[in-house]
Write an enzyme that holds these catalytic residues in place. Sequence first.
Site, PDB file in Angstrom:
ATOM      1  N   ASN A   1       0.844  -1.193   0.000  1.00  0.00           N
ATOM      2  CA  ASN A   1       0.000   0.000   0.000  1.00  0.00           C
ATOM      3  C   ASN A   1       0.882   1.247   0.000  1.00  0.00           C
ATOM      4  O   ASN A   1       1.950   1.250   0.622  1.00  0.00           O
ATOM      5  CB  ASN A   1      -0.905   0.006   1.230  1.00  0.00           C
ATOM      6  CG  ASN A   1      -1.850  -1.177   1.246  1.00  0.00           C
ATOM      7  OD1 ASN A   1      -2.436  -1.521   0.227  1.00  0.00           O
ATOM      8  ND2 ASN A   1      -2.001  -1.817   2.398  1.00  0.00           N
TER       9      ASN A   1
ATOM     10  N   VAL B   1       1.365   2.119   8.089  1.00  0.00           N
ATOM     11  CA  VAL B   1       2.715   2.141   8.665  1.00  0.00           C
ATOM     12  C   VAL B   1       3.685   2.582   7.574  1.00  0.00           C
ATOM     13  O   VAL B   1       3.804   1.922   6.530  1.00  0.00           O
ATOM     14  CB  VAL B   1       3.112   0.758   9.225  1.00  0.00           C
ATOM     15  CG1 VAL B   1       4.522   0.814   9.799  1.00  0.00           C
ATOM     16  CG2 VAL B   1       2.124   0.305  10.303  1.00  0.00           C
TER      17      VAL B   1
ATOM     18  N   HIS C   1       6.873  -2.201   3.281  1.00  0.00           N
ATOM     19  CA  HIS C   1       6.560  -3.595   3.581  1.00  0.00           C
ATOM     20  C   HIS C   1       5.657  -4.177   2.519  1.00  0.00           C
ATOM     21  O   HIS C   1       4.965  -3.465   1.792  1.00  0.00           O
ATOM     22  CB  HIS C   1       5.919  -3.729   4.968  1.00  0.00           C
ATOM     23  CG  HIS C   1       4.664  -2.927   5.145  1.00  0.00           C
ATOM     24  ND1 HIS C   1       4.691  -1.568   5.399  1.00  0.00           N
ATOM     25  CD2 HIS C   1       3.351  -3.273   5.115  1.00  0.00           C
ATOM     26  CE1 HIS C   1       3.455  -1.120   5.509  1.00  0.00           C
ATOM     27  NE2 HIS C   1       2.618  -2.135   5.333  1.00  0.00           N
TER      28      HIS C   1
ATOM     29  N   HIS D   1       2.727  -7.192   1.974  1.00  0.00           N
ATOM     30  CA  HIS D   1       1.791  -8.145   2.582  1.00  0.00           C
ATOM     31  C   HIS D   1       1.785  -9.413   1.729  1.00  0.00           C
ATOM     32  O   HIS D   1       1.581  -9.337   0.513  1.00  0.00           O
ATOM     33  CB  HIS D   1       0.365  -7.584   2.586  1.00  0.00           C
ATOM     34  CG  HIS D   1       0.182  -6.337   3.381  1.00  0.00           C
ATOM     35  ND1 HIS D   1      -0.447  -6.318   4.607  1.00  0.00           N
ATOM     36  CD2 HIS D   1       0.526  -5.047   3.132  1.00  0.00           C
ATOM     37  CE1 HIS D   1      -0.481  -5.079   5.078  1.00  0.00           C
ATOM     38  NE2 HIS D   1       0.099  -4.290   4.190  1.00  0.00           N
TER      39      HIS D   1
HETATM   40  P1  AMP Z   1      -0.340  -0.950   5.768  1.00  0.00           P
HETATM   41  O1  AMP Z   1      -1.781  -0.513   5.914  1.00  0.00           O
HETATM   42  O2  AMP Z   1      -0.025  -1.484   4.398  1.00  0.00           O
HETATM   43  O3  AMP Z   1       0.612   0.118   6.219  1.00  0.00           O
HETATM   44  O4  AMP Z   1      -0.182  -2.201   6.698  1.00  0.00           O
HETATM   45  C1  AMP Z   1       0.239  -2.138   8.034  1.00  0.00           C
HETATM   46  C2  AMP Z   1      -0.019  -3.492   8.636  1.00  0.00           C
HETATM   47  O5  AMP Z   1       0.757  -3.619   9.803  1.00  0.00           O
HETATM   48  C3  AMP Z   1      -1.467  -3.763   9.017  1.00  0.00           C
HETATM   49  O6  AMP Z   1      -1.938  -4.892   8.291  1.00  0.00           O
HETATM   50  C4  AMP Z   1      -1.405  -4.003  10.528  1.00  0.00           C
HETATM   51  O7  AMP Z   1      -2.297  -5.005  10.947  1.00  0.00           O
HETATM   52  C5  AMP Z   1       0.045  -4.431  10.702  1.00  0.00           C
HETATM   53  N1  AMP Z   1       0.604  -4.184  12.010  1.00  0.00           N
HETATM   54  C6  AMP Z   1       0.594  -3.024  12.712  1.00  0.00           C
HETATM   55  N2  AMP Z   1       1.245  -3.168  13.881  1.00  0.00           N
HETATM   56  C7  AMP Z   1       1.688  -4.460  13.923  1.00  0.00           C
HETATM   57  C8  AMP Z   1       2.433  -5.221  14.873  1.00  0.00           C
HETATM   58  N3  AMP Z   1       2.861  -4.696  16.031  1.00  0.00           N
HETATM   59  N4  AMP Z   1       2.690  -6.521  14.586  1.00  0.00           N
HETATM   60  C9  AMP Z   1       2.266  -7.057  13.427  1.00  0.00           C
HETATM   61  N5  AMP Z   1       1.572  -6.383  12.491  1.00  0.00           N
HETATM   62  C10 AMP Z   1       1.275  -5.101  12.736  1.00  0.00           C
END
Ligand code: AMP
Length: 115
Positions: free
Chosen positions: A86, A95, A99, A101
């Site tokens: 994303n 975040v 990264h 998914h």
């Molecule tokens: P995005 O919306 O692409 O930035 O994805 C961020 C992802 O990080 C989401 O799917 C969250 O569920 C995941 N996430 C946030 N904090 C944590 C954490 N502490 N451990 C594992 N996954 C996390």
Amino acid sequence: MTTIFTKIINREIPADIVYENDYIIAFKDINPQAPIHILVVTKKEIPTVNDLGPEDRILVGEAYLALSKIAKDLGVSEDGYRIITNCNSYGGQEVFHLHFHLLAGKPLGAMLSSN
Ligand code: AMP
């Protein structure tokens, strides 16, 4: 700015880590959207895809090699899976640390939600 993912890399907060090498760390998403939902996070803090530069060529290649390995190790490579990154607001990024998914474990349906 230190991200929550850097805190996981540095073992300052816990995560269910499934794989790690010099370039990336991979762990289970805390809010899984499929039976298998792994995040492959670059160890280098890059906020978004927009911030990638030519110097990141090897890093991005290594991230994809890790995704391929993890899919094989988890036994989902033949059935198939989806890789998503994303970017910013319209992409739904939460975040700001690059990264990927890895979603798998059931038929994932259409690529986009209907809204
Ligand atoms: P995005 O919306 O692409 O930035 O994805 C961020 C992802 O990080 C989401 O799917 C969250 O569920 C995941 N996430 C946030 N904090 C944590 C954490 N502490 N451990 C594992 N996954 C996390």
